[in-house]
Design a protein around this motif. Structure first.
Motif, short mmCIF file in Angstrom:
data_model
loop_
_atom_site.label_atom_id
_atom_site.label_comp_id
_atom_site.label_asym_id
_atom_site.label_seq_id
_atom_site.Cartn_x
_atom_site.Cartn_y
_atom_site.Cartn_z
N LEU A 99 55.03 82.23 12.61
CA LEU A 99 56.33 81.63 12.94
C LEU A 99 56.54 80.37 12.12
CD1 LEU A 99 56.56 82.12 16.80
CD2 LEU A 99 58.13 83.02 15.08
N PHE A 100 57.34 80.51 11.08
CA PHE A 100 57.64 79.37 10.22
C PHE A 100 58.80 78.56 10.81
CE2 PHE A 100 55.76 82.56 7.39
CZ PHE A 100 54.79 81.79 6.77
N ASP A 101 58.87 77.30 10.39
CA ASP A 101 60.03 76.49 10.75
C ASP A 101 61.28 77.16 10.15
OD1 ASP A 101 58.40 74.78 12.08
OD2 ASP A 101 58.41 73.20 10.56
N ARG A 102 62.45 76.91 10.80
CA ARG A 102 63.66 77.67 10.44
C ARG A 102 64.76 76.81 9.83
NH1 ARG A 102 61.04 82.26 10.91
NH2 ARG A 102 63.01 83.33 10.46
N VAL B 197 54.96 75.33 8.50
CA VAL B 197 54.96 75.17 9.95
C VAL B 197 54.52 73.73 10.19
CG1 VAL B 197 54.04 76.00 12.14
CG2 VAL B 197 54.16 77.55 10.18
N ILE C 158 65.80 83.92 13.38
CA ILE C 158 65.19 83.30 14.56
C ILE C 158 65.65 81.85 14.62
CG2 ILE C 158 63.05 82.92 15.85
CD1 ILE C 158 61.61 84.71 13.84
N ALA C 159 66.02 81.39 15.81
CA ALA C 159 66.45 80.00 15.95
C ALA C 159 65.23 79.08 16.05
CB ALA C 159 67.32 79.85 17.20
N GLN C 160 65.37 77.87 15.53
CA GLN C 160 64.27 76.91 15.56
C GLN C 160 63.76 76.70 16.99
OE1 GLN C 160 62.54 75.56 13.10
NE2 GLN C 160 61.33 74.20 14.38
N VAL D 233 61.38 79.26 18.08
CA VAL D 233 60.11 79.15 17.36
C VAL D 233 59.24 78.08 18.00
CG1 VAL D 233 59.18 78.27 15.20
CG2 VAL D 233 60.96 80.00 15.14
N VAL E 239 56.79 78.76 20.97
CA VAL E 239 55.56 79.47 20.65
C VAL E 239 54.67 78.65 19.71
CG1 VAL E 239 54.63 81.61 19.71
CG2 VAL E 239 56.73 81.65 21.05
N GLN E 240 55.31 77.82 18.90
CA GLN E 240 54.51 76.99 17.98
C GLN E 240 53.51 76.12 18.73
OE1 GLN E 240 57.44 75.08 15.47
NE2 GLN E 240 57.13 76.53 13.81
N HIS F 211 50.56 78.14 19.00
CA HIS F 211 49.93 78.38 17.69
C HIS F 211 49.16 77.17 17.17
CE1 HIS F 211 52.29 82.17 16.23
NE2 HIS F 211 51.91 82.27 17.48
N HIS G 37 56.77 85.44 21.92
CA HIS G 37 57.16 85.50 20.51
C HIS G 37 58.54 86.13 20.41
CE1 HIS G 37 57.20 86.37 16.26
NE2 HIS G 37 56.01 85.83 16.09
#
Lengths: 603, 250
Positions: A107-110, A132, B130-132, B135, B138-139, B142, B181
């Motif tokens: 999941l990368f920053d968007r 990220v 995907i919206a920040q 993310v 879940v980050q 991670h 996710h």
């Protein structure tokens, strides 16, 4: 007769960082049996330390970006010593490799429109690094690990390889030991992929862990493969320097990408004073424009803090040498100043650089949102390594492949930040693909049993010496020689002295004694690693002596300018029939007409 | 420079005992620095795992004066040095040697959890939108560096040894990261209730307290997962609905 357990695979991957895991996944997808051997536990490799991001010209943030610009940036950064074909493949394939990670759960920053966000980094013309926060490497290795464990790959954790085995000219497998019990393990394989990373442990002040002892390079060299560009060692300009125990720990370039500036003790942004000619028209000439660039203004040019790492590191050293450094012998890196310029202030900094905030708070009692950090250059990365074919990643030894930091070719004299993670993915995949193809095309090889016996005997010798010096002292002395005489600023006399000191160190390494038994014995492991460290150190010394010019990561005080003739050659070392290290010059590979056109166009 | 005493567990397999080592303490030193110094000069065979020495790889977990922590991130200036600093391996995992333990349980347990299964790509080029904010949720999970300190401190594993019936906080965080996710389509709720044993957790939050990454393990991972299990299996209204609609699930 040595006792050992035997394992058979079509492809054996040595190393479980980004390149090793990506290679294993690809080889497994091709339907062959794959084993992965790693010196540490799965998920602990140095890839976790990568902070800034993965360089890939996806053009999500700036649509002027494309593979041609990325290729040209990489070549310029390498001082035109990269293998052009590798730089091309890398730039072309990196975007697909990043998207693949997303498909495997990363999941990368968007961006505001929900695509993968990209950030600025030194030497990259446009925002290009998928990231990220400042823990991109962790996201990458965990994604590969969590995907990889479901692909039918066999993992052998905490196993160190002592020797590559051959069957005539071709590779036949590898012989090593497991750390937990100290038992020997024999891996028979049709193809072997080296993905063992770098050699930072040859130096005293390093961002690298205990594992990075140049094993893959030394193993390949002993097996008859050539090493290339070994004189080019990257000093990351910003390592922590205070307190002493954290010296060398990395401070990500993303700090500068987000607006951090470098200042000397007089508060001067000294990088404005020295911008190399070939970067002048891409670099801001005032602080305001530089800041606007870091905040996404497409019309602004980048601040000089985002020049290439070799240049920034040398400028820092100059400030320190000329008495304008910080109290502990570095310079100041200030991100706190942007607080008053961005919405969210200190919180914005914490959000963009969470692990840097954490690291300084915990290890140095410093709040980076309030005060500047003290930083200085630290050993970071080996541009050189095993010479490989650009398309297949195969070395001179049939069936032996190399990918990632252990291989040479992509980065030439200097690596751009962010080009390492993409290197691991692009060439890890290629190595896995071609190793699997090689394994399919060949019958099983037969390892030479005498080689196995000799390696086993050699490894156990330190136990048989009743009294002797411990291995850590020899390692420390070697690190000191490398740090002081083969470091960031080099000259003939120092390099000569270092080379002369080597035989004594080699002799001491051959006499070390270890206490205790074979079970999880770090003293023994260190004594074994010494062999690799000495080999790669010798290669660095010899190449550094030979290259009488300054270029990229290699700076000669006695030859401070670039030399046109040296700009046309890569240095190669290999083991001669006499057992000695031989050095030769090889012309830099010719560029295709298309690539030449790109370079001309983007000058 | 001042000296300090380190009382280090030395032993193989089950047996062993503490041994004292004295070493100098310099400014800014962390516990792992002291270990390295002792290893280099007094006990070459002292077994310890470490890699990054920057709190990012999660290798050097140990019990320092009885608290589970990373040795690389524990500064000596935060410990009382007028008495010995005790260093022990994580006690929840089988000992290997000295400070090294057998953490393979965590790897085996992870492999049993259903892997990531993304929905079809949103765009023709194979990418997703995907919206920040989706993310970020879940980050947090991670960030986990797999140091296994949360597993070490969890009483279900530490006291009750329910390794076969309970995957532990680390793997609930892992499961939560998959379940929440934004692209994932797999269903892990039945396993959470069954073989993963989420019911054994009685939210004492010991795991959250020791997490070096400050992940809100209990509040943000375990409790939402427990809610999913309750929603699915124990909500009386839904249960009734299932009886009538014939979609009864076990």
């Amino acid at each position: 007769m040595a006792e050992y357990e035997s394992y058979q695979h079509d492809v054996l991957v040595i190393g479980a960082g980004g390149a090793g895991l990506r290679a294993a996944i690809e080889a497994s997808a091709a339907g062959v049996s794959v084993g992965v051997v790693s010196k540490s536990l799965l998920g602990k490799a140095h890839t976790v330390m990568a902070e800034g991001g993965i360089a890939a010209a996806m053009a999500n943030v700036d649509d002027r970006d494309n593979w041609r610009v990325h290729f040209a940036d990489t070549m310029r950064g390498s001082q035109y010593l990269s293998h052009p074909r590798m730089a091309q493949l890398h730039a072309q394939e990196a975007p697909a490799r990043v998207r693949e990670l997303e498909a495997w759960g990363a999941l990368f920053d968007r961006t505001p429109d929900g695509r993968i966000l990209q950030r600025n980094f030194g030497g990259h013309r446009y925002p290009r690094l998928a990231h990220v926060g400042d823990r991109t490497g962790l996201e990458m290795i965990r994604t590969l690990q969590d995907h990889g464990i479901h692909q039918g790959i066999e993992f052998y954790m905490e196993v160190t390889v002592l020797k590559l085995l051959k069957d005539g000219d071709r590779i036949a497998g590898a012989f090593g030991y497991d750390r937990e019990r100290g038992r020997f393990r024999m891996f028979e394989a049709k193809a072997v992929v080296l993905a063992t990373g770098g050699l930072g442990r040859a130096y005293q002040i390093t961002s690298n862990s205990w594992e990075y002892t140049g094993d893959g390079m030394a193993l390949a060299y002993e097996a008859g493969a050539a090493l290339k560009d070994m004189e080019f060692v990257q000093f990351h300009p910003t390592g922590m320097i205070w307190p002493p125990s954290v010296r060398g720990i990395l401070v990500t370039e993303a700090v500068r990408g987000e607006g951090g500036v470098l200042k000397n003790k007089d508060g001067r942004r000294f990088l404005f004073d020295d911008v190399p000619a070939n970067y002048r028209d891409q670099t801001a000439d005032n602080e305001e424009e530089g800041f606007r660039y870091t905040q996404g203004d497409k019309n602004a040019k980048r601040p000089p803090e985002l020049l290439t790492r070799d240049h920034v590191a040398r400028c820092i050293m100059r400030e320190v040498r000329e008495g304008r450094g910080s109290p502990h012998g570095g310079v100041f890196l200030d991100i706190a100043w942007i607080k008053n310029r961005v919405p969210g202030g200190g919180e914005h900094i914490k959000k963009k650089l969470p692990s840097m905030y954490h690291q300084f708070k915990q290890l140095a009692d410093i709040d980076i949102t309030e005060v500047p950090m003290e930083i200085g250059p630290t050993i970071h990365y080996a541009m050189g390594g095993v010479r490989v074919d650009p398309d297949t990643q195969m070395s001179d030894v049939p069936g032996l492949f190399a990918a990632g930091e252990v291989a040479a070719g992509l980065h030439g004299a200097n690596r751009l930040g962010g080009n390492s993670l993409s290197d691991l993915l692009v060439f890890g995949k290629r190595a896995g693909e071609y190793a699997a193809a090689y394994a399919k095309e060949h019958n099983a090889a037969t390892a030479n049993k005498e080689e196995v016996e000799a390696a086993a005997r050699h490894a156990l010798e330190p136990f048989e010496r009743a009294a002797g010096e411990g291995p850590y002292l020899v390692q420390r002395d070697l690190q000191q020689v490398m740090q002081n005489q083969v470091g960031i600023v080099r000259k003939q006399g120092d390099l000569q002295k270092a080379l002369e000191a080597l035989p004594a160190l080699q002799a001491r390494a051959g006499r070390v004694a270890v206490e205790g038994n074979r079970e999880y014995n770090p003293g023994w492991h260190t004594s074994v690693d010494l062999g690799s460290l000495l080999t790669v150190s010798e290669a660095i010394m010899r190449c550094a002596l030979e290259r009488k010019e300054s270029r990229g990561g290699h700076f000669r005080e006695d030859y401070p300018a670039k030399d046109e003739e040296f700009g046309k050659v890569n240095l190669i070392v290999s083991k001669g029939a006499d057992g000695e290290m031989h050095l030769s010059r090889e012309p830099v590979p010719e560029m295709s007409a298309e690539l030449k056109e790109i370079i001309k166009e983007m000058k | 420079m001042a000296e300090a005493t380190f009382r280090i567990w030395r032993g193989e397999k089950g047996s062993g005992g503490f041994r004292d080592y004295r070493t100098e303490v310099g400014p800014g030193m962390v516990v792992l620095d002291a270990i390295h110094e002792i290893q280099a000069t007094q006990a070459n065979d002292l077994a310890v795992r470490w890699n990054c020495k920057a709190g990012k790889c999660g290798s050097c977990s140990a019990e320092i004066n009885g608290s589970p922590r990373l040795m690389c991130m524990t500064r000596l200036s935060t410990l009382p040095l007028d008495k010995p600093v005790t260093l022990e391996p994580m006690r929840t995992f089988p000992p290997v040697k000295d400070l090294v333990t057998d953490v393979s349980f965590n790897y085996r347990a992870k492999k049993k959890i259903k892997p990531f299964q993304p929905r079809k790509p949103d765009r023709p080029d194979g990418t997703w939108t995907i919206a920040q904010q989706d993310v970020e949720r879940v980050q947090e999970f991670h960030k986990c560096i797999e140091c296994f300190l949360c597993q070490d401190v969890c009483h279900v594993l530490r006291e009750h040894h329910l390794y076969e019936q309970f995957i532990g906080p680390r793997l609930f965080v892992y499961t939560a990261a998959l379940e929440m996710h934004p692209l994932d389509t797999a269903d892990r709720v039945p396993e959470l209730r069954g073989p993963d044993g989420i019911g054994f957790c009685n939210i004492t939050k010991c795991c959250t307290k020791v997490c070096p990454e400050e992940i809100h393990i209990t509040d943000n991972a375990i409790i939402p997962l427990k809610e999913r299990v309750v929603d699915r299996f124990y909500d009386p209204v839904k249960r009734l609905f299932r009886v009538f609609s014939g979609s009864a699930r076990r």
